[in-house]
Enzyme design. Structure first.
Site, PDB file in Angstrom:
ATOM      1  N   HIS A   1       0.839  -1.200   0.000  1.00 54.08           N
ATOM      2  CA  HIS A   1       0.000   0.000   0.000  1.00 54.08           C
ATOM      3  C   HIS A   1       0.873   1.250   0.000  1.00 54.08           C
ATOM      4  O   HIS A   1       2.118   1.159  -0.052  1.00 54.08           O
ATOM      5  CB  HIS A   1      -0.986  -0.009   1.164  1.00 54.08           C
TER       6      HIS A   1
ATOM      7  N   HIS B   1       4.015   1.483   2.221  1.00 58.96           N
ATOM      8  CA  HIS B   1       5.166   0.722   1.703  1.00 58.96           C
ATOM      9  C   HIS B   1       5.757   1.431   0.485  1.00 58.96           C
ATOM     10  O   HIS B   1       6.975   1.463   0.301  1.00 58.96           O
ATOM     11  CB  HIS B   1       4.750  -0.688   1.285  1.00 58.96           C
TER      12      HIS B   1
ATOM     13  N   CYS C   1       2.519  -9.959  20.843  1.00 58.41           N
ATOM     14  CA  CYS C   1       1.546  -9.436  19.887  1.00 58.41           C
ATOM     15  C   CYS C   1       1.927  -9.939  18.503  1.00 58.41           C
ATOM     16  O   CYS C   1       3.005  -9.617  18.001  1.00 58.41           O
ATOM     17  CB  CYS C   1       1.504  -7.910  19.888  1.00 58.41           C
TER      18      CYS C   1
ATOM     19  N   CYS D   1       2.443  -7.132  15.810  1.00 57.87           N
ATOM     20  CA  CYS D   1       3.770  -6.488  15.867  1.00 57.87           C
ATOM     21  C   CYS D   1       4.886  -7.505  15.717  1.00 57.87           C
ATOM     22  O   CYS D   1       6.028  -7.131  15.498  1.00 57.87           O
ATOM     23  CB  CYS D   1       4.009  -5.809  17.209  1.00 57.87           C
TER      24      CYS D   1
ATOM     25  N   CYS E   1      -2.685  -5.011  22.897  1.00 61.80           N
ATOM     26  CA  CYS E   1      -1.555  -4.307  22.302  1.00 61.80           C
ATOM     27  C   CYS E   1      -2.010  -2.897  21.966  1.00 61.80           C
ATOM     28  O   CYS E   1      -3.057  -2.710  21.354  1.00 61.80           O
ATOM     29  CB  CYS E   1      -1.104  -5.037  21.026  1.00 61.80           C
TER      30      CYS E   1
ATOM     31  N   HIS F   1      -2.257  -2.569  17.937  1.00 59.08           N
ATOM     32  CA  HIS F   1      -3.240  -3.379  17.202  1.00 59.08           C
ATOM     33  C   HIS F   1      -4.582  -3.502  17.905  1.00 59.08           C
ATOM     34  O   HIS F   1      -5.533  -4.030  17.341  1.00 59.08           O
ATOM     35  CB  HIS F   1      -2.649  -4.763  16.894  1.00 59.08           C
TER      36      HIS F   1
ATOM     37  N   LYS G   1      -6.175   7.454  10.201  1.00 61.95           N
ATOM     38  CA  LYS G   1      -5.212   6.368  10.160  1.00 61.95           C
ATOM     39  C   LYS G   1      -5.597   5.433   9.014  1.00 61.95           C
ATOM     40  O   LYS G   1      -6.779   5.180   8.785  1.00 61.95           O
ATOM     41  CB  LYS G   1      -5.305   5.631  11.506  1.00 61.95           C
TER      42      LYS G   1
ATOM     43  N   LYS H   1      -7.318  -1.358   7.422  1.00 69.84           N
ATOM     44  CA  LYS H   1      -8.249  -2.260   6.735  1.00 69.84           C
ATOM     45  C   LYS H   1      -9.655  -2.098   7.287  1.00 69.84           C
ATOM     46  O   LYS H   1     -10.626  -2.072   6.534  1.00 69.84           O
ATOM     47  CB  LYS H   1      -7.788  -3.706   6.941  1.00 69.84           C
TER      48      LYS H   1
HETATM   49  N1  MSP Z   1       8.405  -7.011   8.191  1.00 71.92           N
HETATM   50  C1  MSP Z   1       8.590  -5.862   8.990  1.00 71.92           C
HETATM   51  C2  MSP Z   1       9.899  -5.143   8.671  1.00 71.92           C
HETATM   52  C3  MSP Z   1      11.118  -5.998   8.777  1.00 71.92           C
HETATM   53  S1  MSP Z   1      12.544  -5.148   8.291  1.00 71.92           S
HETATM   54  C4  MSP Z   1      13.790  -6.152   8.714  1.00 71.92           C
HETATM   55  C5  MSP Z   1       7.437  -4.902   8.749  1.00 71.92           C
HETATM   56  N2  MSP Z   1       6.768  -5.068   7.605  1.00 71.92           N
HETATM   57  S2  MSP Z   1       5.445  -4.269   7.127  1.00 71.92           S
HETATM   58  O1  MSP Z   1       4.943  -4.922   5.954  1.00 71.92           O
HETATM   59  O2  MSP Z   1       4.581  -4.099   8.240  1.00 71.92           O
HETATM   60  O3  MSP Z   1       5.920  -2.884   6.552  1.00 71.92           O
HETATM   61  C6  MSP Z   1       6.375  -1.964   7.355  1.00 71.92           C
HETATM   62  C7  MSP Z   1       6.880  -0.731   6.637  1.00 71.92           C
HETATM   63  O4  MSP Z   1       5.819   0.001   6.033  1.00 71.92           O
HETATM   64  C8  MSP Z   1       7.471   0.128   7.711  1.00 71.92           C
HETATM   65  O5  MSP Z   1       8.600   0.831   7.314  1.00 71.92           O
HETATM   66  C9  MSP Z   1       6.314   1.042   8.028  1.00 71.92           C
HETATM   67  O6  MSP Z   1       6.734   2.188   8.631  1.00 71.92           O
HETATM   68  C10 MSP Z   1       5.724   1.271   6.650  1.00 71.92           C
HETATM   69  N3  MSP Z   1       4.356   1.730   6.760  1.00 71.92           N
HETATM   70  C11 MSP Z   1       3.233   1.010   7.041  1.00 71.92           C
HETATM   71  N4  MSP Z   1       2.176   1.859   7.103  1.00 71.92           N
HETATM   72  C12 MSP Z   1       2.588   3.120   6.876  1.00 71.92           C
HETATM   73  C13 MSP Z   1       1.954   4.361   6.757  1.00 71.92           C
HETATM   74  N5  MSP Z   1       0.670   4.530   6.933  1.00 71.92           N
HETATM   75  N6  MSP Z   1       2.747   5.426   6.434  1.00 71.92           N
HETATM   76  C14 MSP Z   1       4.090   5.303   6.206  1.00 71.92           C
HETATM   77  N7  MSP Z   1       4.697   4.154   6.294  1.00 71.92           N
HETATM   78  C15 MSP Z   1       3.995   3.056   6.737  1.00 71.92           C
HETATM   79  O7  MSP Z   1       7.212  -4.048   9.571  1.00 71.92           O
END
Ligand code: MSP
Length: 469
Positions: A18, A21, A126, A129, A143, A146, A288, A291
């Site tokens: 999304h 990412h 959690c 997380c 948590c 979440h 925020k 989903k």
């Molecule tokens: N798998 C772990 C990271 C492991 S790194 C060794 C993880 N994955 S995640 O799929 O949850 O993606 C997290 C990344 O997406 C993070 O850098 C997180 O900050 C970013 N974001 C998820 N939602 C976000 C927003 N709404 N805005 C900006 N970045 C966001 O965590």
């Protein structure tokens, strides 16, 4: 040759990518492209984090094995990054054999050093997380992130002597490891409160990498995942890239990267990465992104609004790095119309039209009046400071200057042929310069401009950006 190594987090493929990412990944792409242009040998790594309870549970809920489940999602990740013009060098998966081998090797090293011992973990976990929580962390037994009830667990577990690295970590933060620097304080305060040793193995489920010294245990998913940054550089041809120059992450995974990760490396005797760059979170129309609210912006949606370059431009331009940002479709369209269509697009089509009408010839004795070297250095400074919004502003100042110059000189009213050509030459040179500067940010449009303005036969062509009503 100088090298540059940049990483994104590896994403949990329990869902499709999304906007959040996309943001991290686009920034990594900008840094990779800019450093390549500067002549460095670049390695840009992204990928997926495929082990752990979260993936296992999601897969089970869909009646699949974890491996089947993640295998089906990976193509979507790769397609989405392609749609965003993300030019990565490797897409690492934590189920890749070479990664698994390195994780076991590092675990063994840390174990041999005496930094891992067997104990018992009793506490909360959690799954969202993938983190251990203490009573103190919980809100109403849930948590705090979440808002879900956490698992109470008690099992034999290996522990990593994290507490041993407190002083060394504090020294690291002093050195300016964390960007923006203001985030250093929150980590220093927490680390000064004292560190607990970290439970790094589980026995209650099996979707993960086995500990080499006790195969009944699988490695804690973060211990496995963090090592991706290093294991990718153990691949043939990539060996010289470690240590990473920049790890890009969002603020939610700051603790794991600022504390666990360097401590693991210190213990294993591996060099530390140079910079940990932490960005903020995006909200969607002030809410925020989640989903349950149904407001998650996927990559197809993001790109469909005004095209890939406008999406990239918006995300980079609309919030300073480190701050939270807000996404709204209208604001994206406003920037698209106001900056990309009205300023850049108009300049390009106007000058191309004039060149087509009057002919354009380069005269070697003319020199563009733009102080290019100075401007490149300024932009380089801004990019090195993660100030992408300011970089784009600076480049668009040049666009404004060129639009103003065309308006003031009015080449269509100039009678003297040589002077008219010189004005056109200045505009064309200016546009080529702007295209070079924009290349890392909006590669597709910048390439189009470069192509349109290469050589002497410049044609009006199609509009770069279409106005969205
Ligand atoms: N798998 C772990 C990271 C492991 S790194 C060794 C993880 N994955 S995640 O799929 O949850 O993606 C997290 C990344 O997406 C993070 O850098 C997180 O900050 C970013 N974001 C998820 N939602 C976000 C927003 N709404 N805005 C900006 N970045 C966001 O965590």
């Amino acid at each position: 040759m100088k090298k540059f190594y940049v990483t994104t987090p590896i994403y949990y493929p329990n869902d499709v990518p999304h906007l959040g990412h996309a943001y991290t990944t686009i920034i990594a792409d900008v840094l990779a492209r800019w450093n390549k242009i500067k002549g460095k040998k670049v390695f840009f790594l992204t990928g997926t984090d495929e082990h752990g309870k979260k993936i296992q549970e999601t897969a089970e809920s869909k009646g699949k094995t974890p491996k089947e489940f993640v295998d089906e999602l990976i193509p979507k990740y790769k397609e989405d990054w392609k749609k965003l013009n993300i030019d990565y060098n490797r897409f690492i998966r934590t189920t890749d054999e070479d990664h698994e081998k390195v994780v076991q090797e590092v675990l063994q090293k840390v174990y041999d050093k005496g930094d891992i011992y067997l104990g018992e973990y009793e506490g909360y976990y959690c799954v969202g997380c993938e983190a251990y929580l203490t009573e103190k962390d919980l809100e109403d037994s849930c948590c705090p992130i979440h808002k879900k009830k956490v698992d109470k667990m008690k099992e034999k577990s290996y522990f990593f002597k994290l507490s041993k690295y407190q002083d060394e970590l504090l020294k690291l933060y002093d050195s300016g490891f964390i960007v923006p620097f203001y985030r250093t304080k929150e980590i220093v305060n927490r680390v000064k409160e004292g560190l607990n040793d970290l439970s790094i193995s589980r026995t209650s489920f099996d979707w993960g990498i086995k500990l080499p010294f006790d195969e009944k245990h699988i490695a804690y998913v973060w211990f496995d995942a963090l090592l991706n940054y290093y294991s990718a550089t153990r691949e043939k041809g990539n060996e010289n890239f470690w240590p990473a120059d920049v790890h890009l992450i969002g603020k939610d995974i700051f603790w794991f990267h600022a504390v666990y990760w360097p401590a693991m490396l210190m213990s294993a005797g591996i060099d530390l990465p140079k910079t940990l760059a932490v960005h903020g979170f995006w909200t969607i129309d002030g809410h925020k992104m989640s989903k349950s609210l149904g407001n998650v912006v996927g990559i197809d949606k993001l790109v469909s609004i005004a095209g890939v370059d406008s999406a990239r431009y918006f995300l980079l331009r609309n919030a300073p790095f480190g701050d939270d940002g807000n996404f709204s479709e209208q604001e994206l369209i406003d920037r698209h119309n106001g900056e990309l269509v009205n300023k850049l697009g108009n300049l390009v089509s106007r000058v191309a039209g004039l060149c087509e009408k009057y002919g354009f010839k380069k005269n070697e004795s003319w020199k563009s009046p733009l102080p290019k070297d100075k401007m490149i250095e300024e932009i380089n400074q801004l990019i090195s400071n993660f100030e992408f919004d300011k970089s784009l502003n600076k480049i668009f100042e040049v666009v404004d200057i060129l639009n103003g110059y065309a308006q003031a000189e009015k080449p269509w009213e100039i009678h003297e042929e040589d002077f008219k050509k010189a004005v056109l030459y200045n505009l064309v040179e200016g546009i080529r310069f702007v295209a070079d500067l924009l290349l890392p940010f909006i590669p597709e449009s910048a390439e189009k401009i470069k192509k349109q303005f290469s050589g002497d036969k410049i044609k009006k062509g199609e509009y770069l950006f279409k106005r969205i009503e």
